[in-house]
Design a protein around this motif. Structure first.
Motif, PDB file in Angstrom:
ATOM      1  N   GLY A   1       6.578  -3.217  -4.280  1.00 31.11           N
ATOM      2  CA  GLY A   1       5.859  -3.523  -5.514  1.00 31.11           C
ATOM      3  C   GLY A   1       4.999  -4.773  -5.369  1.00 31.11           C
ATOM      4  O   GLY A   1       3.835  -4.780  -5.773  1.00 31.11           O
ATOM      5  N   TRP A   2       5.548  -5.808  -4.757  1.00 31.21           N
ATOM      6  CA  TRP A   2       4.789  -7.056  -4.580  1.00 31.21           C
ATOM      7  C   TRP A   2       3.620  -6.870  -3.619  1.00 31.21           C
ATOM      8  O   TRP A   2       2.528  -7.406  -3.852  1.00 31.21           O
ATOM      9  CB  TRP A   2       5.709  -8.181  -4.090  1.00 31.21           C
ATOM     10  CG  TRP A   2       6.362  -8.890  -5.237  1.00 31.21           C
ATOM     11  CD1 TRP A   2       7.662  -8.822  -5.611  1.00 31.21           C
ATOM     12  CD2 TRP A   2       5.725  -9.754  -6.175  1.00 31.21           C
ATOM     13  NE1 TRP A   2       7.891  -9.580  -6.730  1.00 31.21           N
ATOM     14  CE2 TRP A   2       6.718 -10.176  -7.094  1.00 31.21           C
ATOM     15  CE3 TRP A   2       4.425 -10.207  -6.356  1.00 31.21           C
ATOM     16  CZ2 TRP A   2       6.442 -11.022  -8.159  1.00 31.21           C
ATOM     17  CZ3 TRP A   2       4.150 -11.066  -7.419  1.00 31.21           C
ATOM     18  CH2 TRP A   2       5.144 -11.455  -8.301  1.00 31.21           C
ATOM     19  N   VAL A   3       3.845  -6.110  -2.538  1.00 32.04           N
ATOM     20  CA  VAL A   3       2.749  -5.861  -1.580  1.00 32.04           C
ATOM     21  C   VAL A   3       1.643  -5.083  -2.281  1.00 32.04           C
ATOM     22  O   VAL A   3       0.452  -5.433  -2.174  1.00 32.04           O
ATOM     23  CB  VAL A   3       3.280  -5.097  -0.341  1.00 32.04           C
ATOM     24  CG1 VAL A   3       2.117  -4.662   0.557  1.00 32.04           C
ATOM     25  CG2 VAL A   3       4.237  -5.972   0.443  1.00 32.04           C
ATOM     26  N   ALA A   4       2.043  -4.058  -3.036  1.00 35.95           N
ATOM     27  CA  ALA A   4       1.049  -3.247  -3.756  1.00 35.95           C
ATOM     28  C   ALA A   4       0.318  -4.109  -4.788  1.00 35.95           C
ATOM     29  O   ALA A   4      -0.902  -4.014  -4.935  1.00 35.95           O
ATOM     30  CB  ALA A   4       1.743  -2.076  -4.441  1.00 35.95           C
TER      31      ALA A   4
ATOM     32  N   GLY B   1      -3.279  -5.169   7.500  1.00 35.89           N
ATOM     33  CA  GLY B   1      -2.337  -6.274   7.679  1.00 35.89           C
ATOM     34  C   GLY B   1      -1.104  -6.104   6.809  1.00 35.89           C
ATOM     35  O   GLY B   1       0.019  -6.372   7.239  1.00 35.89           O
ATOM     36  N   ALA B   2      -1.335  -5.632   5.566  1.00 35.11           N
ATOM     37  CA  ALA B   2      -0.207  -5.435   4.636  1.00 35.11           C
ATOM     38  C   ALA B   2       0.732  -4.350   5.151  1.00 35.11           C
ATOM     39  O   ALA B   2       1.961  -4.496   5.097  1.00 35.11           O
ATOM     40  CB  ALA B   2      -0.739  -5.073   3.263  1.00 35.11           C
ATOM     41  N   ILE B   3       0.129  -3.254   5.663  1.00 36.17           N
ATOM     42  CA  ILE B   3       0.976  -2.157   6.192  1.00 36.17           C
ATOM     43  C   ILE B   3       1.771  -2.656   7.394  1.00 36.17           C
ATOM     44  O   ILE B   3       2.977  -2.404   7.511  1.00 36.17           O
ATOM     45  CB  ILE B   3       0.101  -0.932   6.575  1.00 36.17           C
ATOM     46  CG1 ILE B   3      -0.510  -0.309   5.320  1.00 36.17           C
ATOM     47  CG2 ILE B   3       0.925   0.096   7.340  1.00 36.17           C
ATOM     48  CD1 ILE B   3      -1.536   0.772   5.603  1.00 36.17           C
TER      49      ILE B   3
ATOM     50  N   ILE C   1       5.824   6.981   6.029  1.00 35.04           N
ATOM     51  CA  ILE C   1       4.946   8.049   5.505  1.00 35.04           C
ATOM     52  C   ILE C   1       3.902   7.457   4.559  1.00 35.04           C
ATOM     53  O   ILE C   1       2.720   7.801   4.637  1.00 35.04           O
ATOM     54  CB  ILE C   1       5.790   9.149   4.823  1.00 35.04           C
ATOM     55  CG1 ILE C   1       6.605   9.895   5.874  1.00 35.04           C
ATOM     56  CG2 ILE C   1       4.912  10.131   4.039  1.00 35.04           C
ATOM     57  CD1 ILE C   1       7.705  10.776   5.336  1.00 35.04           C
ATOM     58  N   THR C   2       4.344   6.538   3.695  1.00 30.07           N
ATOM     59  CA  THR C   2       3.388   5.884   2.777  1.00 30.07           C
ATOM     60  C   THR C   2       2.304   5.173   3.583  1.00 30.07           C
ATOM     61  O   THR C   2       1.108   5.268   3.265  1.00 30.07           O
ATOM     62  CB  THR C   2       4.117   4.870   1.868  1.00 30.07           C
ATOM     63  OG1 THR C   2       5.252   5.509   1.324  1.00 30.07           O
ATOM     64  CG2 THR C   2       3.227   4.357   0.761  1.00 30.07           C
ATOM     65  N   GLY C   3       2.724   4.469   4.638  1.00 25.76           N
ATOM     66  CA  GLY C   3       1.780   3.762   5.495  1.00 25.76           C
ATOM     67  C   GLY C   3       0.788   4.727   6.127  1.00 25.76           C
ATOM     68  O   GLY C   3      -0.424   4.475   6.135  1.00 25.76           O
TER      69      GLY C   3
END
Lengths: 557, 322
Positions: free
Chosen positions: A294-297, A311-313, A379-381
């Motif tokens: 949630g925080w990354v998103a 970078g986030a992934i 999978i999301t990545g």
């Protein structure tokens, strides 16, 4: 005769009536406080009573008080007349923070540890554990006692801290933040110390843990002084920045979820073995992952572009890969049998069995739980890379990210799976505790990293070792080269071709025991328990649904 | 047809039940296939040498340890599956004190009353009545560290019964007490049994147990060798009773007559006095006396020494250690 009380009341002076109303208010407050004390955790009440009588507590309290006085006099004396027009507040706050750090970073956490360890040494833990207090209440009580001590120390220093505000050079918000940081740090360290206390069941473990704890707390003590000193000096520049408050909120999320995780783990350590000690921990892990994602998103959505998506992934995959490997090493070391007590609360419905079985205790379900969470992230990545590869920056490159996700996922699945199979094999011959299981995972990783290195070194004529397919069992070197030198440095395509099928095979090999754990069905309550439940919680009498039933019931009565 | 707890409808439920209980520590078999029941109002004495498995089985009942196999029940609740329900019904007094520093008698009892979920006036009443029962009223404000051993023992008994449990498990409660304190403790235990509590008590002092126990269980190397009243066990164990017999004049003819009897062994004589071991019970001894008199011997003394718990214990156990 009946008029006597009223005449008395009429004769009573206003001061007497004020006194009587004050007495009523005080007695009311007394009754409330007593009711509050009744509901307070028994350990908190007992330990507060003990602390107020103990020499250690009063001694530390006076040392802190005297240190504050000396510091105040010293600074005022050194400053001289400039104290009236200078801005010595921040310097003074740093000095008081250093004094406050001593009880909060050292004394309170160590006392919390000793308080639990002493229960084991003095044989009082047995007496405590056979009361109706839950293990969660025991930990919460010890923690509550630490909080009371913190508040007392804070109250001792509070006049001096108020003094820093009067000296100028520091604002109220900075002071408040310093106190909040100290409180949270001390609370967190106290919980960690209690966690250590739950593990200290035998003398030699107690000695080792005591030494490690003192060293760790001493490090935190000095680190906190430097960090708080830096914060006080620089606070003016970033207290008005949005990122600072968002960062603090993110930190608070991590703090709260980790606090809950350690609290649950500490409670599980001292719980009766037939209790379900795993499900609460798995729930918190799940929530913790959700918070992280949630925080990354949230951070990404706050940006105007998605150029930092790569970078986030990468950061998320790296952190969560490590997280699930560490947690998986513990979960796959759990005992494979469910107690009858745990079986009473297993999910029953099809949906429940499908989604909640992975929260049940057991190494097989633990393995699937970790793999499923990690797979979800991978999978999301992959989906995000598929959609937004064109807008992402080139560092890390798309193929680096893709291979990092695939190879990283494969390694975690293989290492956790092989570790679980080894533990299962070892348990056929010897008792393997959770700690031993975790160590087995660590040894497996060390062997997988070290063995090819030794073989390559021995076969190399000049002693230099180059990365080759022989080193594919070394996840640390492989992923390091992938991130730093690119996919060609490790022959990523070939490696994926080997590692992904290997991960699937390991996953399949583990499915046999996973399916055995899935066979457990909810068991019925024992007759005696059902009897008592019926006594304690009788079903409400069915209400009449029509006039005829009402008449019937009335005639029965 | 019995229900899930193993009781037939209408059958009285025991407050303590051990059902085929085993506890191994590596190679050591601390408890080996132990089963017995204790009902409300009964005092059950647990006798055995050091290391026999008494404390281990008591700790299992108190939910402080788990059996390797089998199960134990308190008021029908399994100690493995429902330790929380067991704890509400059980008071355990271990063979150590377990006291806190900087706490006085009242605070100590108050803490445990709170820990058992008592609130307000209920808690104050419980603390008051326990202090009265254990006669600790005058010492209410005294720090525990300053109490004598006997007073600490009383305090521990008080703590054990603070939540008015139906079952009391007392491990060596009289150890180290002076004679007066022992007598007082014995009276307290008898009172608790009269209140309908099931009491399981272990002690090395067998005479003490014999006086207060309705039943005893003799345990050695983890095995329960005998269970029942002292008389039942002596009858079952067929321990020989020692008979002392004195004749009016020369005992030699009677000695010769007795040596021909099958149920008599270890016959010794000194002038008119003879002692021998007899296999039978009191009825058989009466029959023997009649036979002696009918045979024309003039008997002036015929005394059978009653078997004490110590005799039974020594007969049943073999002094094995593991």
């Amino acid at each position: 005769m009946t008029s006597l009380p009223s005449s008395n009341a009429a004769n009573s002076s206003p001061s007497e009536s004020r006194v009587s109303s004050l007495v009523t208010v005080l007695s009311q407050i007394g009754a409330w406080l007593e009711a509050l004390g009744d509901r307070a955790n028994p350990i908190l009440v007992k330990e507060t009573r003990q602390a107020l009588k103990s020499r250690q507590f009063t001694g530390t309290f006076f040392i802190v008080l005297v240190a504050c006085w000396i510091a105040s006099f010293a600074v005022v004396a050194i400053s001289g007349p400039s104290v009236y027009y200078g801005a010595e507040g921040s310097t003074m706050l740093i000095v008081y923070s250093a004094i406050l750090a001593f009880p909060l970073m050292l004394i309170v956490p160590y006392s919390a540890y000793r308080s639990l360890a002493a229960e084991q040494e003095d044989n009082t833990y047995d007496l405590l554990s056979i009361t109706t207090l839950t293990t969660g209440q025991i930990i919460a009580g010890k923690l509550g006692s630490a909080v009371v001590q913190m508040l007392v120390y804070l109250s001792a220093v509070s006049p001096c801290i108020a003094f820093t505000y009067l000296l100028r050079g520091v604002d109220a918000l900075t002071i408040l933040m310093v106190l909040v940081y100290f409180f949270l740090a001390s609370l967190g360290l106290s919980l960690l110390a209690l966690m250590a206390g739950t593990a200290a069941k035998v003398r030699y473990t107690q000695v080792i843990l005591s030494v490690l704890l003192v060293l760790g707390l001493a490090w935190f003590f000095f680190a906190s002084i430097f960090l708080v000193g830096g914060f006080i000096q620089e606070s003016y520049s970033f207290l008005r920045e949005t990122w600072f408050w968002v960062g603090n909120l993110a930190f608070l999320t991590v703090y709260v979820t980790t606090f809950a995780l350690i609290h649950a783990a500490a409670s599980a350590q001292i719980a009766f073995s037939s209790e379900n000690r795993s499900t609460p921990i798995r729930r918190i892990m799940f929530v913790q992952q959700a918070c992280f994602v949630g925080w990354v998103a949230g951070a990404l959505s706050a940006e105007d572009t998605l150029k930092d998506l790569g970078g986030a992934i990468f950061a998320s995959a790296f952190f969560l890969g490590l997280y699930w490997y560490a947690m998986g090493a513990l979960l796959t070391s759990e005992w494979p049998y469910l107690s009858r007590r745990v079986q009473r609360s297993l999910p029953q419905s099809k949906m429940g069995r499908m989604f909640l079985t992975w929260f049940n205790p057991g190494p097989g379900t633990g393995y699937v739980f970790c793999v499923a969470n990690l797979s979800m992230i991978a999978i999301t990545g992959l989906i995000l890379i598929g959609f937004f590869s064109s807008v992402m920056t080139t560092n890390p490159s798309v193929d680096q990210l893709l291979y990092f996700l695939l190879i990283g996922w494969s390694y975690t699945v293989i290492f956790l799976g092989v570790g679980r199979l080894l533990i299962s094999l070892a348990r056929r011959f010897v008792y393997v505790s959770m700690t031993a299981g975790f160590l087995l995972h660590v040894i497996l990783l060390l062997v997988a990293c070290g063995l090819p290195q030794i073989l390559a070194f021995m076969s190399s004529p000049n002693g230099s070792v180059q990365y080759g397919l022989l080193h594919m069992t070394n996840p640390i070197w492989t992923l390091y080269l992938l991130v730093n030198n690119g996919s060609t440095a490790i022959e990523a395509a070939t490696l994926s071709f080997i590692l992904i099928p290997a991960a699937l095979i390991v996953l399949l090999l583990n499915m046999r025991s996973v399916s055995a754990e899935m066979q457990y069905q909810r068991s019925l309550l024992p007759t005696r328990v059902a009897e008592e439940e019926a006594e304690l919680h009788p079903e409400p009498e069915a209400k009449a649904s029509n006039p005829w039933e009402e008449e019937e019931k009335a005639s029965e009565q | 047809m019995s229900n899930a707890n193993g009781f037939h409808p209408g059958e009285r439920r025991p407050l303590i039940e051990l059902r085929r209980l085993f506890r191994y520590f590596g190679e050591t078999r601390a408890v080996e296939d132990m089963s017995f029941k204790v009902y409300a109002g009964e005092v059950f004495g647990y006798i055995g040498p050091n290391g026999a498995g008494k404390t281990t089985s008591m700790r299992i009942l108190a939910t402080l340890d788990e059996p390797t196999a089998g199960d134990a029940f308190v008021d029908g609740f399994s100690v493995i599956d429902d330790p929380d329900r067991v704890r509400r019904r059980l008071g355990f007094m271990p063979d150590y004190f377990g006291t806190y520093q900087n706490v006085n008698v009242r605070e100590y009892l108050d803490f445990f009353a709170r820990a058992y979920g008592m609130r307000g006036s209920e808690r104050r009443r419980a603390v008051g009545s326990v202090m009265e029962f254990t006669m600790l009223n005058k010492l209410a404000e005294k720090p525990i560290d300053g109490l004598s051993k006997g007073m600490k023992q009383r305090l521990c008994l008080g703590r054990t019964m603070i939540h008015d449990p139906a079952v009391l498990i007392l491990d060596e409660p009289a150890a180290g007490l002076d004679p007066r304190a022992r007598i007082e403790l014995r009276e307290m235990i008898a009172q608790l049994a009269q209140q309908g509590k099931a009491v399981l008590i272990s002690s090395h002092i067998l005479t003490e147990l014999a006086e207060i126990c309705d039943k005893v269980g003799i345990i050695e190397t983890g095995q329960l060798l005998a269970v029942g009243t002292v008389d039942e066990i002596s009858a079952k164990s067929q321990a020989k009773s020692q008979v002392r017999l004195r004749t009016l004049d020369d005992s030699r003819p009677l000695r010769a007559w007795l040596s021909q009897q099958n149920d008599i062994t270890n016959l010794t004589a000194e002038a008119e006095l003879m002692t021998f071991n007899h296999d039978g019970g009191q009825k058989e001894q009466a029959l023997l006396l009649r036979k002696i008199v009918e045979a024309g011997f003039e008997v002036v003394e015929f005394a059978s020494k009653t078997k004490s718990l110590e005799d039974v214990f020594l007969h049943v156990t073999e002094g094995r250690i593991q």
